[in-house]
Design a protein around this motif. Structure first.
Motif, PDB file in Angstrom:
ATOM      1  N   ASN A 130      16.880   0.651  13.663  1.00 41.84           N
ATOM      2  CA  ASN A 130      15.852   1.286  12.819  1.00 41.84           C
ATOM      3  C   ASN A 130      16.332   2.663  12.372  1.00 41.84           C
ATOM      4  N   LYS A 134      18.904   2.254   9.814  1.00 40.75           N
ATOM      5  CA  LYS A 134      18.287   1.747   8.592  1.00 40.75           C
ATOM      6  C   LYS A 134      17.557   2.860   7.831  1.00 40.75           C
ATOM      7  N   TYR A 135      16.711   3.610   8.565  1.00 36.54           N
ATOM      8  CA  TYR A 135      15.865   4.586   7.873  1.00 36.54           C
ATOM      9  C   TYR A 135      16.608   5.879   7.561  1.00 36.54           C
ATOM     10  N   ASP A 166      16.455  10.555  16.151  1.00 42.50           N
ATOM     11  CA  ASP A 166      17.370  10.599  15.006  1.00 42.50           C
ATOM     12  C   ASP A 166      16.968  11.768  14.116  1.00 42.50           C
ATOM     13  N   GLY A 224      11.796  10.395   9.486  1.00 48.33           N
ATOM     14  CA  GLY A 224      10.561  10.425  10.298  1.00 48.33           C
ATOM     15  C   GLY A 224       9.516   9.521   9.654  1.00 48.33           C
ATOM     16  N   ILE A 277       2.862   1.775  14.447  1.00 47.14           N
ATOM     17  CA  ILE A 277       4.194   1.172  14.261  1.00 47.14           C
ATOM     18  C   ILE A 277       4.571   0.170  15.352  1.00 47.14           C
ATOM     19  N   TYR A 283       3.652  -4.410  11.359  1.00 50.35           N
ATOM     20  CA  TYR A 283       3.249  -3.157  10.701  1.00 50.35           C
ATOM     21  C   TYR A 283       4.477  -2.486  10.120  1.00 50.35           C
ATOM     22  N   ARG A 284       4.353  -2.152   8.858  1.00 50.04           N
ATOM     23  CA  ARG A 284       5.447  -1.409   8.224  1.00 50.04           C
ATOM     24  C   ARG A 284       4.853  -0.243   7.460  1.00 50.04           C
ATOM     25  N   ALA A 285       5.437   0.894   7.667  1.00 54.04           N
ATOM     26  CA  ALA A 285       4.927   2.075   6.949  1.00 54.04           C
ATOM     27  C   ALA A 285       5.208   1.896   5.458  1.00 54.04           C
ATOM     28  N   SER A 291       8.786   2.025   4.065  1.00 49.74           N
ATOM     29  CA  SER A 291       9.717   0.934   4.373  1.00 49.74           C
ATOM     30  C   SER A 291       9.266  -0.355   3.686  1.00 49.74           C
ATOM     31  N   GLY A 305      12.347  -4.447   7.195  1.00 48.94           N
ATOM     32  CA  GLY A 305      12.596  -5.667   7.974  1.00 48.94           C
ATOM     33  C   GLY A 305      11.313  -6.457   8.152  1.00 48.94           C
ATOM     34  N   SER A 306      11.195  -7.073   9.336  1.00 47.21           N
ATOM     35  CA  SER A 306      10.060  -7.962   9.591  1.00 47.21           C
ATOM     36  C   SER A 306       8.819  -7.199  10.035  1.00 47.21           C
ATOM     37  N   GLY A 307       9.003  -5.988  10.519  1.00 40.86           N
ATOM     38  CA  GLY A 307       7.861  -5.258  11.082  1.00 40.86           C
ATOM     39  C   GLY A 307       7.582  -5.709  12.503  1.00 40.86           C
ATOM     40  N   GLY A 336      10.185  -5.504  14.988  1.00 38.83           N
ATOM     41  CA  GLY A 336      11.158  -4.860  15.880  1.00 38.83           C
ATOM     42  C   GLY A 336      10.501  -3.998  16.951  1.00 38.83           C
ATOM     43  N   LEU A 337       9.605  -3.091  16.542  1.00 38.76           N
ATOM     44  CA  LEU A 337       8.989  -2.189  17.523  1.00 38.76           C
ATOM     45  C   LEU A 337       7.923  -2.898  18.368  1.00 38.76           C
TER      46      LEU A 337
HETATM   47  P1  ADP Z   1      10.779  -2.864  10.452  1.00 43.68           P
HETATM   48  O1  ADP Z   1      11.372  -4.207  10.540  1.00 43.68           O
HETATM   49  O2  ADP Z   1       9.933  -2.622   9.278  1.00 43.68           O
HETATM   50  O3  ADP Z   1      11.737  -1.784  10.734  1.00 43.68           O
HETATM   51  P2  ADP Z   1       9.753  -2.134  13.005  1.00 43.68           P
HETATM   52  O4  ADP Z   1       8.719  -2.735  13.866  1.00 43.68           O
HETATM   53  O5  ADP Z   1      11.128  -2.050  13.582  1.00 43.68           O
HETATM   54  O6  ADP Z   1       9.715  -2.870  11.649  1.00 43.68           O
HETATM   55  O7  ADP Z   1       9.252  -0.689  12.639  1.00 43.68           O
HETATM   56  C1  ADP Z   1       7.930  -0.496  12.159  1.00 43.68           C
HETATM   57  C2  ADP Z   1       7.867   0.660  11.211  1.00 43.68           C
HETATM   58  O8  ADP Z   1       8.147   1.889  11.886  1.00 43.68           O
HETATM   59  C3  ADP Z   1       8.900   0.606  10.124  1.00 43.68           C
HETATM   60  O9  ADP Z   1       8.442  -0.155   9.056  1.00 43.68           O
HETATM   61  C4  ADP Z   1       9.106   2.045   9.773  1.00 43.68           C
HETATM   62  O10 ADP Z   1       8.146   2.435   8.819  1.00 43.68           O
HETATM   63  C5  ADP Z   1       8.823   2.781  11.037  1.00 43.68           C
HETATM   64  N1  ADP Z   1      10.048   3.215  11.727  1.00 43.68           N
HETATM   65  C6  ADP Z   1      10.634   2.607  12.785  1.00 43.68           C
HETATM   66  N2  ADP Z   1      11.740   3.292  13.182  1.00 43.68           N
HETATM   67  C7  ADP Z   1      11.846   4.377  12.340  1.00 43.68           C
HETATM   68  C8  ADP Z   1      12.760   5.465  12.224  1.00 43.68           C
HETATM   69  N3  ADP Z   1      13.801   5.588  13.049  1.00 43.68           N
HETATM   70  N4  ADP Z   1      12.545   6.371  11.243  1.00 43.68           N
HETATM   71  C9  ADP Z   1      11.512   6.256  10.422  1.00 43.68           C
HETATM   72  N5  ADP Z   1      10.583   5.252  10.476  1.00 43.68           N
HETATM   73  C10 ADP Z   1      10.761   4.327  11.423  1.00 43.68           C
END
Ligand code: ADP
Length: 494
Positions: free
Chosen positions: A379, A382-383, A417, A421, A430, A435-437, A440, A447-449, A451-452
């Motif tokens: 993540n 990616k971000y 990182d 943010g 998140i 859930y995806r902000a 993203s 991605g799939s939303g 991961g977290l």
């Molecule tokens: P995704 O597959 O969208 O990354 P995640 O569950 O991994 O789904 O993360 C959920 C959301 O949290 C992301 O869509 C993103 O908006 C936010 N996010 C996660 N990690 C970071 C990061 N390192 N920096 C900024 N935003 C993050």
């Protein structure tokens, strides 16, 4: 007070209260009829008939043997005294005229016309001043030959004749009243709250779980009401939870369909492009194939994550816990990642991972913990890739810190990182599945939303806690709190 004790006391009271009340009424009756001692009353009740028979028998005897005695004042005075003591009176007639009237007769009635009983025989029973008198007439002959008669009046009642039925009725009333009052008091404290409970249960049956059953009761019924109220709260919580789950499930389904539909539509579009000849050059076709492959890989990844997420959610994933040195594990894991990160120009900084600091023992499933770290690091990669250099104070970097709080029984791994943010309103969500902000969602890299959400499931499966925060200096910071374990003798747990 317990129901059993309350019933027991009420039974005892039902037996004793009427008894006491009746005794009091009886004493009032007896004292008001002139007896100073209750024993005197009962003695008289038993002896009165015998006394009267004795005195009357003696008089009979005297009249039969020597009737002249009755003419002597000394005899009549003595007889008067004896008769009065036996609650009896007498009237002496000579040739139809009264020659003597005992003092007890005057006591019975002063205005009664006794003379008439010289001419007509008296009734067998006379009622005077609330007492019944048995009458009898003894005939005899005076010494001068004239006709003599003695009328005897023997009192049959010790107390006024109406008192006994009044006493019986009063007793009956007192017993009835006691039973009614006690039954009301006992039932009020048991039946009323039970009726309220019934009402509350019916309300619940109708689906109203919000109304609080305010039942004021003590003892077992009070405990029952408290248990009932707890049951209502639990039921409400569990129904609210089910509704929430249901809502989540619906959202999940809609998200899954959307997330699968997007790449599949793209694949369809590109395949149609190839079939329709839109991709008419080798170069274009190659580009289309690569895009199709990338989209299919994305789908594959989503399906993989979905599969793992649903298994974790249903708690069907077995954790292979082993007691490991978390410091050593993290050091090795990050060394493996360092090369890949440097390839994408990300510097990896570590803190608290030096071997000299000694081991930090924790029960962990290494493979799943690896998944957690990979998800968070990927993540960040990616971000950070999305953010421009102007967003960042310096080079791209990821900072991993291990802090031990052995005295509190846990250790914290922080992964920070210096990427973009996240908006603070997105922060609490998140870790929810899909859930995806906003940023993203709109981007290509989204991605799939899941991961977290997977990270959260795995860390909670380890008995730990995970949270995220925006670092004051910018960028994202993830904290993993894991319980530390005492080193197992054989080096293995579970
Ligand atoms: P995704 O597959 O969208 O990354 P995640 O569950 O991994 O789904 O993360 C959920 C959301 O949290 C992301 O869509 C993103 O908006 C936010 N996010 C996660 N990690 C970071 C990061 N390192 N920096 C900024 N935003 C993050």
């Amino acid at each position: 007070m317990s129901i059993r004790r309350r019933l027991y006391l009420s039974y005892v009271a039902m037996a004793f209260v009427p008894f006491l009340a009746i005794s009091c009424v009886m004493l009032i009756f007896i004292y008001s009829s002139g007896y100073q001692d209750i024993r005197a009353y009962f003695k008289e009740e038993g002896d009165i008939g015998y006394h009267q028979a004795f005195v009357a028998g003696e008089l009979n005897f005297v009249l039969e043997t020597d009737a002249s005695e009755i003419e002597k004042a000394s005899y009549t005075a003595k007889l008067d005294e004896k008769m009065t003591a036996a609650r009896a009176g007498f009237i002496v007639f000579k040739e139809g005229a009264i020659t003597y009237r005992s003092s007890y007769v005057d006591h019975i009635s002063t205005h009664e016309n006794w003379e008439r009983y010289a001419a007509e025989p008296p009734p067998e029973e006379l009622t005077l001043n609330q007492y019944r008198y048995q009458t009898s007439v003894i005939s005899f002959a005076y010494s001068d030959g004239s006709n003599g008669e003695i009328m005897l009046l023997l009192r049959k009642d010790v107390v006024p004749m109406y008192w006994k039925p009044i006493f019986g009725l009063t007793s009956f009333f007192v017993i009835g009243l006691t039973i009614v009052v006690l039954t009301y008091l006992v039932s009020r404290s048991i039946i009323r709250p039970i009726a309220q409970l019934k009402k509350a249960a019916l309300q619940m049956k109708e689906g109203d779980l919000s109304s609080i059953a305010e039942i004021k009761a003590k003892g077992e019924v009070g405990e029952l009401s408290t248990a009932f109220e707890e049951m209502r709260i639990r039921l409400k919580t569990s129904i609210d939870q089910s509704l929430l789950y249901e809502e989540n499930r619906k959202m999940l389904l809609s998200h899954i369909s959307h997330d699968l539909k997007t790449p599949i539509s793209a694949i369809k579009g590109y395949v149609e492009g190839i079939m329709d000849g839109i991709a008419n050059t080798e170069e274009k076709r190659d580009k289309y194939y690569k895009t199709i492959y990338r989209k299919a890989t994305d789908m594959d990844q989503i399906i993989d994550e979905l599969f793992l997420f649903s298994k974790l959610d249903m708690q069907k994933v077995a954790f292979d816990f082993k007691v490991i040195d978390l410091r050593g594990y993290l050091r090795e894991f990050l060394e493996e990642q360092r090369f890949d990160l440097e390839k994408v120009e990300i510097r990896l900084e570590t803190e608290g991972l030096e071997a000299k600091d000694g081991p930090v023992m924790a029960a962990a499933d290494q493979e799943k913990l690896g998944r957690v770290l990979t998800n968070i690091l990927s993540n960040s990669v990616k971000y950070m890739a999305q953010s421009g250099e102007e967003d960042r104070p310096g080079d791209r970097q990821i900072h991993v810190i291990l802090e031990t709080r052995a005295e509190q029984g846990y250790t914290i791994i922080t992964l920070a990182d210096n990427g973009p943010g996240i908006d603070s309103e997105d922060l609490p969500h998140i870790f929810e599945g899909f859930y995806r902000a906003e940023q993203s969602r709109n981007s290509e890299t989204g991605g799939s939303g899941l991961g977290l959400a997977i990270v959260k499931q795995i860390i909670e499966g380890h008995g730990g806690r995970v949270w995220a925060e925006n670092a004051a200096s910018g960028g994202m910071r993830f904290c993993l709190q894991l319980p530390v374990a005492a080193p197992a003798k054989d080096g293995e747990k579970q």
